[in-house]
Design a protein around this motif. Sequence first.
Motif, PDB file in Angstrom:
ATOM      1  N   ILE A  29       0.775  -1.116   0.033  1.00 31.95           N
ATOM      2  CA  ILE A  29       0.044  -0.003   0.001  1.00 31.95           C
ATOM      3  C   ILE A  29       0.889   1.234  -0.049  1.00 31.95           C
ATOM      4  N   VAL A  30       1.830   1.328   0.768  1.00 28.07           N
ATOM      5  CA  VAL A  30       2.722   2.528   0.763  1.00 28.07           C
ATOM      6  C   VAL A  30       3.596   2.536  -0.484  1.00 28.07           C
ATOM      7  N   ALA A  31       3.899   1.673  -0.945  1.00 31.02           N
ATOM      8  CA  ALA A  31       4.546   1.735  -2.229  1.00 31.02           C
ATOM      9  C   ALA A  31       3.621   2.219  -3.326  1.00 31.02           C
ATOM     10  N   ALA A  32       2.398   1.803  -3.297  1.00 31.47           N
ATOM     11  CA  ALA A  32       1.353   2.456  -4.303  1.00 31.47           C
ATOM     12  C   ALA A  32       1.162   3.814  -4.114  1.00 31.47           C
ATOM     13  N   LEU A  33       1.271   4.287  -2.819  1.00 30.48           N
ATOM     14  CA  LEU A  33       0.743   5.620  -2.480  1.00 30.48           C
ATOM     15  C   LEU A  33       2.064   6.375  -2.970  1.00 30.48           C
ATOM     16  N   GLY A  34       3.305   5.944  -2.819  1.00 30.46           N
ATOM     17  CA  GLY A  34       4.421   6.671  -3.433  1.00 30.46           C
ATOM     18  C   GLY A  34       4.624   6.951  -5.070  1.00 30.46           C
ATOM     19  N   ARG A  35       3.577   6.050  -5.654  1.00 30.68           N
ATOM     20  CA  ARG A  35       3.617   6.103  -7.160  1.00 30.68           C
ATOM     21  C   ARG A  35       2.552   6.931  -7.764  1.00 30.68           C
ATOM     22  N   LEU A  36       1.802   7.532  -6.775  1.00 29.64           N
ATOM     23  CA  LEU A  36       0.565   8.389  -7.009  1.00 29.64           C
ATOM     24  C   LEU A  36       1.056   9.812  -7.768  1.00 29.64           C
ATOM     25  N   GLY A  37       0.462  10.161  -8.704  1.00 26.54           N
ATOM     26  CA  GLY A  37       0.777  11.373  -9.328  1.00 26.54           C
ATOM     27  C   GLY A  37       0.118  12.353  -9.024  1.00 26.54           C
ATOM     28  N   ASP A  38      -0.461  13.422  -9.471  1.00 25.10           N
ATOM     29  CA  ASP A  38      -1.378  14.447  -9.405  1.00 25.10           C
ATOM     30  C   ASP A  38      -2.637  13.979  -8.815  1.00 25.10           C
ATOM     31  N   ILE A  39      -3.220  14.718  -7.621  1.00 26.44           N
ATOM     32  CA  ILE A  39      -4.552  14.269  -7.374  1.00 26.44           C
ATOM     33  C   ILE A  39      -5.364  15.526  -7.449  1.00 26.44           C
ATOM     34  N   ASP A  40      -6.640  15.110  -8.192  1.00 21.80           N
ATOM     35  CA  ASP A  40      -7.453  16.103  -8.695  1.00 21.80           C
ATOM     36  C   ASP A  40      -8.586  16.461  -7.385  1.00 21.80           C
ATOM     37  N   SER A  41      -8.334  17.449  -6.415  1.00 21.40           N
ATOM     38  CA  SER A  41      -8.961  17.770  -5.328  1.00 21.40           C
ATOM     39  C   SER A  41      -9.674  18.966  -5.270  1.00 21.40           C
ATOM     40  N   PRO A  42     -10.771  18.953  -4.495  1.00 22.82           N
ATOM     41  CA  PRO A  42     -11.519  20.182  -4.139  1.00 22.82           C
ATOM     42  C   PRO A  42     -10.658  21.420  -3.914  1.00 22.82           C
ATOM     43  N   ARG A  43      -9.383  21.213  -3.285  1.00 25.76           N
ATOM     44  CA  ARG A  43      -8.696  22.233  -2.858  1.00 25.76           C
ATOM     45  C   ARG A  43      -7.807  22.917  -4.072  1.00 25.76           C
ATOM     46  N   GLY A  44      -7.766  21.936  -5.101  1.00 27.52           N
ATOM     47  CA  GLY A  44      -7.043  22.457  -6.395  1.00 27.52           C
ATOM     48  C   GLY A  44      -5.970  21.056  -6.531  1.00 27.52           C
ATOM     49  N   THR A  45      -5.280  21.046  -7.632  1.00 27.12           N
ATOM     50  CA  THR A  45      -4.480  19.830  -7.608  1.00 27.12           C
ATOM     51  C   THR A  45      -3.152  19.709  -6.864  1.00 27.12           C
ATOM     52  N   TRP A  46      -2.863  18.690  -6.095  1.00 27.58           N
ATOM     53  CA  TRP A  46      -1.942  18.570  -5.159  1.00 27.58           C
ATOM     54  C   TRP A  46      -1.135  17.062  -5.521  1.00 27.58           C
ATOM     55  N   ARG A  47       0.238  17.083  -4.958  1.00 30.47           N
ATOM     56  CA  ARG A  47       0.726  15.693  -5.048  1.00 30.47           C
ATOM     57  C   ARG A  47       1.585  15.374  -3.801  1.00 30.47           C
ATOM     58  N   PHE A  48       1.806  14.100  -3.275  1.00 27.43           N
ATOM     59  CA  PHE A  48       2.695  13.699  -2.421  1.00 27.43           C
ATOM     60  C   PHE A  48       4.204  14.208  -2.484  1.00 27.43           C
ATOM     61  N   SER A  49       4.837  15.026  -1.540  1.00 34.21           N
ATOM     62  CA  SER A  49       6.256  15.322  -1.515  1.00 34.21           C
ATOM     63  C   SER A  49       6.963  14.045  -1.309  1.00 34.21           C
ATOM     64  N   ALA A  50       8.216  14.026  -1.600  1.00 32.85           N
ATOM     65  CA  ALA A  50       8.963  12.870  -1.074  1.00 32.85           C
ATOM     66  C   ALA A  50       9.116  12.468   0.295  1.00 32.85           C
ATOM     67  N   THR A  51       8.365  13.478   1.223  1.00 33.92           N
ATOM     68  CA  THR A  51       8.348  13.039   2.554  1.00 33.92           C
ATOM     69  C   THR A  51       6.922  12.824   2.849  1.00 33.92           C
ATOM     70  N   HIS A  52       6.120  12.617   2.114  1.00 34.86           N
ATOM     71  CA  HIS A  52       4.616  12.157   2.278  1.00 34.86           C
ATOM     72  C   HIS A  52       3.708  13.352   2.567  1.00 34.86           C
ATOM     73  N   ASN A  53       3.933  14.455   2.353  1.00 33.34           N
ATOM     74  CA  ASN A  53       3.237  15.845   2.539  1.00 33.34           C
ATOM     75  C   ASN A  53       2.664  16.434   1.457  1.00 33.34           C
ATOM     76  N   PRO A  54       1.515  16.863   1.516  1.00 38.51           N
ATOM     77  CA  PRO A  54       0.861  17.498   0.125  1.00 38.51           C
ATOM     78  C   PRO A  54       2.010  18.700  -0.056  1.00 38.51           C
ATOM     79  N   THR A  55       2.119  18.687  -1.451  1.00 30.49           N
ATOM     80  CA  THR A  55       2.644  20.122  -2.183  1.00 30.49           C
ATOM     81  C   THR A  55       1.308  20.781  -2.774  1.00 30.49           C
TER      82      THR A  55
END
Length: 390
Positions: free
Chosen positions: A339-365
């Motif tokens: 599961i964590v490996a798959a999280l690491g492969r996610l790209g842009d997330i289309d969110s109500p807040r605007g597009t974001w993605r996980f940083s290398a340390t797992h926080n939203p950019t």
Amino acid sequence: MRQSNRGVLTASAALVVVSLLAACGSSLYTSTITADSVKLGLLVPQSGVYAPLGTDIRRGFELYLDGRGGQLGNRRVTVVVADEGAEPDTGVPAGQKLIQQSQVAVAVGVVNSATALGLVQQFNAAKVPLIIANAGANALTGAKASAYVWRTSFSNDDAGASMGAYVASRVDSGGVYLIAPDYAAGHEQIAGFRRAFEAAGGHVAGADYPPFGTTSNYQPYLARIQRSGARAVFAFFAGAEAVAFVKQYKEFGLAGTIPLYATGYLTEGAVLRSEGDAAVGIQTALQYSSELDTPTNRAFVSAYTAKYHSSPTVFSVAAYDAAQVLDHALANATTGPEIVAALGRLGDIDSPRGTWRFSATHNPTQRYYLREVREQDRTLVNAVVRTLTN
Ligand code: PHB
């Protein structure tokens, strides 16, 4: 989805335990996920000063899940809800129970930074992914981020930092007074602002950290702010403390005299309705406003409002996105490490807040917005003034 305190939510077929992974001390942790089902823990405050945030997190998560017919990654989801309470003395044991007794395969939630910090080691040792839907402690996704801890919300110093230069440009040499509750998040939220504010030439007139969870009378602090000669205040408070602070700020006569700036938690959701007119004019920085005028947000706001008869908040969005990232990650993953490996492969997330993605340390950019409390159509809203950072 029905929810109850420790609750059930879907009947599950015989659960096949596919991972009996980490031993910690004398207890053996197991996690439960099958080809067509997954057991998930939702750890949110149902009591204490942060209970309203817990409600919004549950709603955001539930909205996404309902939209997918109760499935994430094509697996039927059984949700066990646990009460985080206000502080680590309740939140940490509740989180441990989700791992050890309920044997969840993954957990979502956690509002309080100190509670989240107290749980990192447990989730890591059990190899159970924890998707934090609020708690902002910087270390949770800092340089020493844990493999199993991910965050769809924010890091405590980000929102304040996004506003530092803006406030410095509006306040003269009389300076800004800083105030926040005396625990991990309070100190970090103020520190993020202070760094950016001072770097932009701002002057700090004083600072106070009232006890967390037990302060209901802010008059002594408001008197100190008045005596300090500060030209503005920068604050972090959330939940019931935000309501008490904003109302007393007005009653004490400071509203309209000493402008109040804050991170957006001060005026978000249910607390804004309770603050009423006392909140008008407060400017805040946050990664979301229900007023964002984008197709994704408009659709989200309308689905949320139809279901819950109130506007969504930054807390609901973080939980909605936690469900969304798990929906993707669980599609082909059956163990914590997968599961964590798959999280690491996610790209842009289309969110109500605007597009974001996980940083290398797992926080939203992500982007931060400057918001101002205004009355629109006889309702108080956090109107979006402009984008502060991209
Ligand atoms: C935290 O403890 O990290 C926290 C709590 C409430 C907020 C923001 C951060 O609104």
